[in-house]
Design an enzyme around this catalytic site. Sequence first.
Site, mmCIF file in Angstrom:
data_model
loop_
_atom_site.group_PDB
_atom_site.id
_atom_site.type_symbol
_atom_site.label_atom_id
_atom_site.label_comp_id
_atom_site.label_asym_id
_atom_site.label_seq_id
_atom_site.Cartn_x
_atom_site.Cartn_y
_atom_site.Cartn_z
ATOM 1 N N MET A 181 0.840 -1.200 0.000
ATOM 2 C CA MET A 181 0.000 0.000 0.000
ATOM 3 C C MET A 181 0.876 1.251 0.000
ATOM 4 O O MET A 181 0.438 2.339 0.382
ATOM 5 C CB MET A 181 -0.961 -0.004 1.185
ATOM 6 N N GLN B 91 12.265 -0.249 4.528
ATOM 7 C CA GLN B 91 13.244 -1.312 4.284
ATOM 8 C C GLN B 91 12.619 -2.706 4.310
ATOM 9 O O GLN B 91 13.110 -3.622 3.647
ATOM 10 C CB GLN B 91 14.382 -1.225 5.310
ATOM 11 N N HIS C 166 9.675 -3.523 3.048
ATOM 12 C CA HIS C 166 9.174 -3.737 1.683
ATOM 13 C C HIS C 166 10.325 -4.022 0.717
ATOM 14 O O HIS C 166 10.235 -4.908 -0.143
ATOM 15 C CB HIS C 166 8.435 -2.488 1.186
ATOM 16 N N GLN D 250 -2.612 -11.866 8.356
ATOM 17 C CA GLN D 250 -2.885 -11.650 6.935
ATOM 18 C C GLN D 250 -2.163 -12.682 6.082
ATOM 19 O O GLN D 250 -2.725 -13.214 5.117
ATOM 20 C CB GLN D 250 -2.445 -10.244 6.531
ATOM 21 N N MET E 46 8.972 -2.200 11.455
ATOM 22 C CA MET E 46 8.797 -1.214 10.391
ATOM 23 C C MET E 46 7.385 -1.286 9.830
ATOM 24 O O MET E 46 6.855 -2.363 9.554
ATOM 25 C CB MET E 46 9.818 -1.453 9.283
ATOM 26 N N SER F 27 4.390 1.377 7.526
ATOM 27 C CA SER F 27 4.096 2.655 6.882
ATOM 28 C C SER F 27 3.477 3.630 7.876
ATOM 29 O O SER F 27 3.657 4.840 7.775
ATOM 30 C CB SER F 27 3.139 2.430 5.705
#
Length: 282
Positions: A30, A35, A37, A155, A186, A188
Site C-alpha cells: 500500500m 526497508q 518492503h 494476513q 517497520m 508505513s
Amino acid sequence: MFIFNKKSDLTAHLAAIRTQKTKIGFVPTMGALHQGHLSLLKESIKNNAITVVSIFVNPTQFNNAEDLTNYPRTLERDVEKIKTVSKDIIVYAPSVEDIYEGNTKSTAFDYDGLEFQMEGAHRPGHFDGVGTIVKKLFEIVQPTNAYFGEKDFQQLQIVKKMVQKHNLTVTIHGCPIHREANGLAMSSRNERLSADARNEAALIYKTLKEAKSKFENHSAKEVIAFVENTFKKHPNFQLEYFEIADEATLLSCIRKSKSKKYRGFIAIFINNIRLIDNISLN
C-alpha cells in the site's frame, strides 16, 4: 523502469515478456515503502526473472474512514526507493477505478475461521477487503511467487488459506519482520509517529521479547496478564489486545501443547496511531 497505472497496460506488457517458464515474483504493497518492503523485493529478485510491485491503498480493507484518509501516499518517493533495489522492477500503481471498475465493494470470503480472530474481531470486514484486493491483483499479475511480511502474520495465513481454497497457482512466501534500530516493527504507519512517540514505541518489542521469555515457564494467561499490566503503567499507550495463539489455526492458547507453535500478537495505540506486531514464542 516501467510504471503502469492501468491493468490493461500491465497485462499487455507482461504477456509480451512472459514465457511458459518465466517466473514472476510479486510484492503487493500500500506504498509508503520502507526497508521491510525493499527486503521483499530483494527476495523476489533472487528467485524470479521478473518482479512486479503494486502500490495501491485499498479502500475496502479500511473499516475506519479517518485511517484511510490519513494513510500516507508517497508514490514518487516510493519509486525512488524501488530504484535503489533495481530499475528493472515493474511498478503497478492503479487508481481505485482501474481496480474496482466502479464497484468498490469487497467480496465475502471464508477462511475457515482464521478471519474471526484478533484483527478480524477488531476490524469487521477487514479480511474480506484483503482477500478481494489480493485475489484481484493475483489475477492481474498472475505471479509464480508472492511475498508478504510476517509483521502482518494473520494476513499472511489468510492469504495462504485463500490461495488454497481458490486453487490459485501462486506460491506464498512469508518473510521476516524488519525492525528499526530500537526494535519497532517497520510499518508505513510509523511515518505518522512523532520522534518522541517513535522512541517510546520501542516498549512494544521489548515487552514482546519479555513475554517470549516468560512463556517458557508460565501459562499463556500469566503472560497475557504481564503484558496488560506493563502497558497499564504507560498512559501514552492504549492496548487493544495481546493474544497468544496457535500459528496454524490462530485460535487462542488455553493450555500449552508441545506439538504446537505459538505466537504472541499485539495491537496497540500510541497518539491515536494503531500499530501491530507479533513474535514467535517457541
